[in-house]
Design a protein around this motif. Structure first.
Motif, PDB file in Angstrom:
ATOM      1  N   CYS A   1      -4.401  -7.717  -9.820  1.00 23.84           N
ATOM      2  CA  CYS A   1      -5.857  -7.441 -10.856  1.00 23.84           C
ATOM      3  C   CYS A   1      -4.935  -6.658 -11.934  1.00 23.84           C
ATOM      4  N   GLY A   2      -4.893  -4.881 -11.256  1.00 25.27           N
ATOM      5  CA  GLY A   2      -3.830  -4.532 -12.601  1.00 25.27           C
ATOM      6  C   GLY A   2      -2.974  -4.883 -13.802  1.00 25.27           C
ATOM      7  N   LEU A   3      -2.029  -6.354 -12.579  1.00 29.71           N
ATOM      8  CA  LEU A   3      -1.103  -6.386 -14.126  1.00 29.71           C
ATOM      9  C   LEU A   3      -1.765  -7.349 -14.793  1.00 29.71           C
ATOM     10  N   MET A   4      -3.021  -8.510 -14.414  1.00 28.81           N
ATOM     11  CA  MET A   4      -3.686  -9.684 -14.937  1.00 28.81           C
ATOM     12  C   MET A   4      -3.997  -8.769 -15.653  1.00 28.81           C
ATOM     13  N   LEU A   5      -5.304  -7.968 -15.962  1.00 28.49           N
ATOM     14  CA  LEU A   5      -5.783  -7.424 -16.894  1.00 28.49           C
ATOM     15  C   LEU A   5      -5.063  -6.609 -17.745  1.00 28.49           C
TER      16      LEU A   5
ATOM     17  N   ARG B   1     -10.202   2.387 -13.128  1.00 24.07           N
ATOM     18  CA  ARG B   1      -9.435   2.704 -14.476  1.00 24.07           C
ATOM     19  C   ARG B   1      -8.312   3.588 -14.531  1.00 24.07           C
ATOM     20  N   GLU B   2      -8.387   4.479 -13.337  1.00 20.07           N
ATOM     21  CA  GLU B   2      -7.046   5.641 -12.988  1.00 20.07           C
ATOM     22  C   GLU B   2      -5.700   4.772 -12.111  1.00 20.07           C
ATOM     23  N   GLU B   3      -6.454   3.705 -11.057  1.00 24.87           N
ATOM     24  CA  GLU B   3      -5.550   2.719 -10.607  1.00 24.87           C
ATOM     25  C   GLU B   3      -4.393   1.889 -11.383  1.00 24.87           C
ATOM     26  N   TYR B   4      -5.554   0.621 -12.595  1.00 23.38           N
ATOM     27  CA  TYR B   4      -4.882   0.501 -13.102  1.00 23.38           C
ATOM     28  C   TYR B   4      -4.129   1.189 -14.050  1.00 23.38           C
ATOM     29  N   LEU B   5      -3.896   2.103 -14.234  1.00 18.80           N
ATOM     30  CA  LEU B   5      -3.001   3.248 -15.345  1.00 18.80           C
ATOM     31  C   LEU B   5      -1.701   2.895 -14.619  1.00 18.80           C
ATOM     32  N   LYS B   6      -2.349   3.678 -13.314  1.00 17.29           N
ATOM     33  CA  LYS B   6      -0.929   3.321 -12.323  1.00 17.29           C
ATOM     34  C   LYS B   6      -0.672   2.773 -12.476  1.00 17.29           C
ATOM     35  N   VAL B   7      -0.986   1.184 -11.914  1.00 13.83           N
ATOM     36  CA  VAL B   7       0.064   0.209 -11.869  1.00 13.83           C
ATOM     37  C   VAL B   7       1.429  -0.239 -13.276  1.00 13.83           C
ATOM     38  N   ILE B   8       0.019   0.472 -14.233  1.00 11.94           N
ATOM     39  CA  ILE B   8       1.170   0.049 -15.758  1.00 11.94           C
ATOM     40  C   ILE B   8       2.194   0.622 -15.420  1.00 11.94           C
ATOM     41  N   SER B   9       1.554   2.304 -14.813  1.00 20.10           N
ATOM     42  CA  SER B   9       2.937   3.256 -15.316  1.00 20.10           C
ATOM     43  C   SER B   9       4.176   2.630 -14.008  1.00 20.10           C
TER      44      SER B   9
ATOM     45  N   ASP C   1     -14.439  -0.374 -12.600  1.00 24.91           N
ATOM     46  CA  ASP C   1     -14.194  -1.030 -11.056  1.00 24.91           C
ATOM     47  C   ASP C   1     -14.032  -0.941  -9.916  1.00 24.91           C
ATOM     48  N   PRO C   2     -14.266   0.471  -8.955  1.00 26.91           N
ATOM     49  CA  PRO C   2     -13.219   0.618  -7.865  1.00 26.91           C
ATOM     50  C   PRO C   2     -12.927  -0.585  -7.040  1.00 26.91           C
ATOM     51  N   GLU C   3     -14.414  -1.367  -6.656  1.00 25.55           N
ATOM     52  CA  GLU C   3     -14.141  -2.426  -5.922  1.00 25.55           C
ATOM     53  C   GLU C   3     -13.175  -3.339  -6.813  1.00 25.55           C
ATOM     54  N   LEU C   4     -12.368  -3.241  -7.734  1.00 28.84           N
ATOM     55  CA  LEU C   4     -11.726  -4.516  -8.327  1.00 28.84           C
ATOM     56  C   LEU C   4     -10.512  -3.594  -8.960  1.00 28.84           C
ATOM     57  N   ILE C   5     -10.793  -2.279  -9.299  1.00 30.61           N
ATOM     58  CA  ILE C   5      -9.679  -1.679  -9.620  1.00 30.61           C
ATOM     59  C   ILE C   5      -9.673  -0.734 -10.704  1.00 30.61           C
TER      60      ILE C   5
ATOM     61  N   GLN D   1       0.979  -1.306   0.024  1.00 33.97           N
ATOM     62  CA  GLN D   1       0.024   0.042   0.040  1.00 33.97           C
ATOM     63  C   GLN D   1       0.934   1.189  -0.116  1.00 33.97           C
ATOM     64  N   ASN D   2       1.864   1.422   0.658  1.00 34.86           N
ATOM     65  CA  ASN D   2       2.298   2.567   0.007  1.00 34.86           C
ATOM     66  C   ASN D   2       3.434   2.404  -0.294  1.00 34.86           C
ATOM     67  N   GLU D   3       4.073   1.235  -0.677  1.00 35.71           N
ATOM     68  CA  GLU D   3       4.821   0.945  -1.977  1.00 35.71           C
ATOM     69  C   GLU D   3       4.823   1.877  -3.453  1.00 35.71           C
ATOM     70  N   ILE D   4       3.202   1.451  -3.797  1.00 37.56           N
ATOM     71  CA  ILE D   4       2.690   1.911  -4.415  1.00 37.56           C
ATOM     72  C   ILE D   4       0.768   2.463  -4.742  1.00 37.56           C
ATOM     73  N   GLY D   5       0.722   2.556  -3.404  1.00 37.54           N
ATOM     74  CA  GLY D   5      -0.309   3.142  -3.514  1.00 37.54           C
ATOM     75  C   GLY D   5      -2.157   2.755  -3.091  1.00 37.54           C
ATOM     76  N   MET D   6      -1.707   0.919  -3.830  1.00 31.05           N
ATOM     77  CA  MET D   6      -2.646   0.636  -3.630  1.00 31.05           C
ATOM     78  C   MET D   6      -2.692  -1.130  -3.004  1.00 31.05           C
ATOM     79  N   THR D   7      -3.439  -1.514  -2.893  1.00 23.36           N
ATOM     80  CA  THR D   7      -4.042  -2.889  -1.893  1.00 23.36           C
ATOM     81  C   THR D   7      -3.481  -4.363  -3.487  1.00 23.36           C
ATOM     82  N   TRP D   8      -2.471  -4.853  -2.403  1.00 23.05           N
ATOM     83  CA  TRP D   8      -1.729  -6.189  -3.357  1.00 23.05           C
ATOM     84  C   TRP D   8      -3.248  -6.572  -4.548  1.00 23.05           C
TER      85      TRP D   8
END
Length: 505
Positions: free
Chosen positions: A188-192, A218-226, A212-216, A176-183
């Motif tokens: 889920c972001g990497l799988m997508l 759009r902004e969180e997904y793009l943050k993972v990819i970034s 879908d904020p419950e899953l992830i 959470q501290n390193e990426i800014g979201m739950t593991w």
């Protein structure tokens, strides 16, 4: 016939020239098309035939070539190194693409020939090179193993860790501290990212039609990819060179497009994502780096103990007490066979995990991990003085071919002589093997006998337990099917399947 001609000299200048005939982003997008097709149509390998103009003989001819997924990684890397998005053609034909692929392959083959010519036939360095590069091909052709490996690793981190006394890590908080979201959202972001890259390499808001904020979100997904993206300049400067694409497989072009061009790399990222986030966290805290390495090793021990509990009777295994001199971890007696097991959770360096492996990194792993394990097993066998044991180096990593162990014994740092009873085994192999014990001891005994025979005879038929077990029809890893591990293996995929079924995607 293609307008582009090439002499396949293998010279760096010639390779640079031909790659610069096309813009970098054009080649990267064409790599994506090829990688998607290879993943869907074959096991990462495809034969092609195309017309070329031979600049030496000044004639046209047909050329047969093999396109490989691991070769596409090399093509992507060298394309970024030598060119940019604003030079060269913006379109590329199939024949031209095959020529580019073969141009890079000719350079790799030239380098390999120079290395092989410089080495003495049968030398340790040569044999280490030959036995050190099978892992990448195996991963490409058996990608389901990546899901199993991820499930095992998450189970070790979140469940086996609970059994380690006087030590605990709040992995959820670290991520959470390193990426800014739950593991879970990171996975889920990497799988997508992997799923989307099997259809389109471009990562944009329009290519991720969900929110879908419950899953992830759009902004969180793009943050993972970034977080796992790399610019041309970063890739050119990386000490990991080509292997940097395993840590950051999403490439940011000079036109500010993000390309997840090779689905295999995106899936590999998923395999160890949470472990590497936690390891990087402790790496920054230099004084705690070794502590985490030791901690994960203890978690791995607890995981293996659970495997023993589920597979063997209580009188068939025991934990070897620690002593002032370093001993092996486990002693097993199964159906008259005696085993010593030394577990090693160390991961081999990335530069050793490729088709042209770094001999230096393989030798470093041998010195720091394999030779130490050999010494511990040998010392323990002598202390017990009970006769011959099969001595197993149990690796958490799965890239080295077991034949390489013969070369390790020839290193000056190794003062133990081989008695042909040292085995190099991966955790997955021993999971499958021990899972036979509750109900199929005959198969277990047969596999041990064949493995023993091949080791003693220095067989050229292959020494991996995988080869032997598959030949005998033993394919299932029943231990990983247990509910606890299967939960972590399927977690991200099930969440995404549920989301897509809900949305009708």
């Amino acid at each position: 016939m293609a307008n582009l001609s090439f002499n396949y000299s293998g010279e760096w200048a010639d390779v640079c020239h031909v790659l610069r005939c096309f813009s970098t982003d054009t080649i990267l997008k064409r790599i994506s098309t090829a990688a998607i097709a290879l993943q869907k149509e074959s096991h990462g390998v495809k034969w092609v035939e195309y017309d070329l103009f031979d600049t030496v003989r000044r004639t046209s001819k047909k050329k047969k070539s093999v396109i490989t997924l691991w070769g596409l990684i090399d093509l992507a890397y060298y394309t970024v190194v030598v060119s940019n998005d604003y030079r060269g053609k913006r379109t590329i034909t199939g024949e031209e693409f095959y020529m580019l692929f073969d141009a890079v392959e000719s350079m790799k083959q030239k380098k390999e020939k120079e290395f092989l010519d410089a080495e003495t036939v049968g030398s340790r360095e040569l044999l280490m090179y030959l036995w050190g590069f099978s892992g990448e091909q195996f991963k490409v052709q058996e990608q389901n193993i990546i899901f199993e490996s991820a499930g095992r690793e998450l189970y070790i981190l979140f469940e086996s860790s609970k059994k380690v006394p006087d030590a605990s890590i709040d992995i959820s908080s670290i991520v959470q501290n390193e990426i800014g979201m739950t593991w879970e959202k990171v996975l889920c972001g990497l799988m997508l990212g992997w799923v989307f890259s099997t259809m389109n390499c471009c990562v944009t808001k329009t290519t991720c039609p969900f929110n879908d904020p419950e899953l992830i979100s759009r902004e969180e997904y793009l943050k993972v990819i970034s977080h796992y993206s790399i610019t041309y300049e970063m890739l050119r400067k990386s000490k990991l060179k080509r292997q940097a694409l395993y840590t950051k497989p999403y490439i940011i072009t000079q036109k500010n497009e993000t390309l997840g061009m090779i689905p295999f790399l995106n899936l590999c990222l998923y395999e160890h994502a949470i472990l590497w986030i936690v390891r990087d966290y402790f790496n920054y805290k230099k004084e705690q780096d070794q502590w985490f390495t030791s901690y994960f090793g203890k978690c791995f021990e607890k995981y293996f103990e659970e495997l023993l509990n589920c597979s063997l009777r209580e009188d068939e295994y025991e934990k070897i007490p620690e002593a002032t001199n370093r001993r092996a971890d486990w002693k097993m007696k199964i159906d008259g066979y005696r085993f010593l097991v030394e577990q090693k959770s160390t991961l081999i360096r990335l530069n050793a995990k490729q088709q042209a492996p770094s001999i230096g990194d393989i030798e470093y792993f041998a010195k720091q991990t394999l030779i130490k394990a050999i010494g511990q097993l040998d010392t323990t066998e002598k202390e017990f003085a009970e006769g011959q044991f099969i001595k197993i180096i149990l690796l958490y990593d799965d890239y080295l071919n077991p034949e390489i162990l013969e070369q390790v014994f020839t290193m000056k740092e190794c003062d133990t002589e081989s008695d042909n009873h040292f085995w190099l085994v991966t955790i997955e192999e021993i999971e499958i093997l021990l899972s036979l014990c509750p109900k199929n001891r005959d198969s277990f005994d047969s596999i041990i006998e064949e493995k023993n025979r091949r080791e003693i005879a220095h067989s050229k038929d292959g020494k991996t337990l995988f080869q032997i077990m598959r030949k005998q029809g033993v394919l299932e890893n029943n231990f990983l099917k247990r509910e606890g591990i299967a939960y972590y293996r399927d977690l991200a995929l099930e969440k995404i399947r549920h989301f897509m079924s809900k949305t009708g995607s």
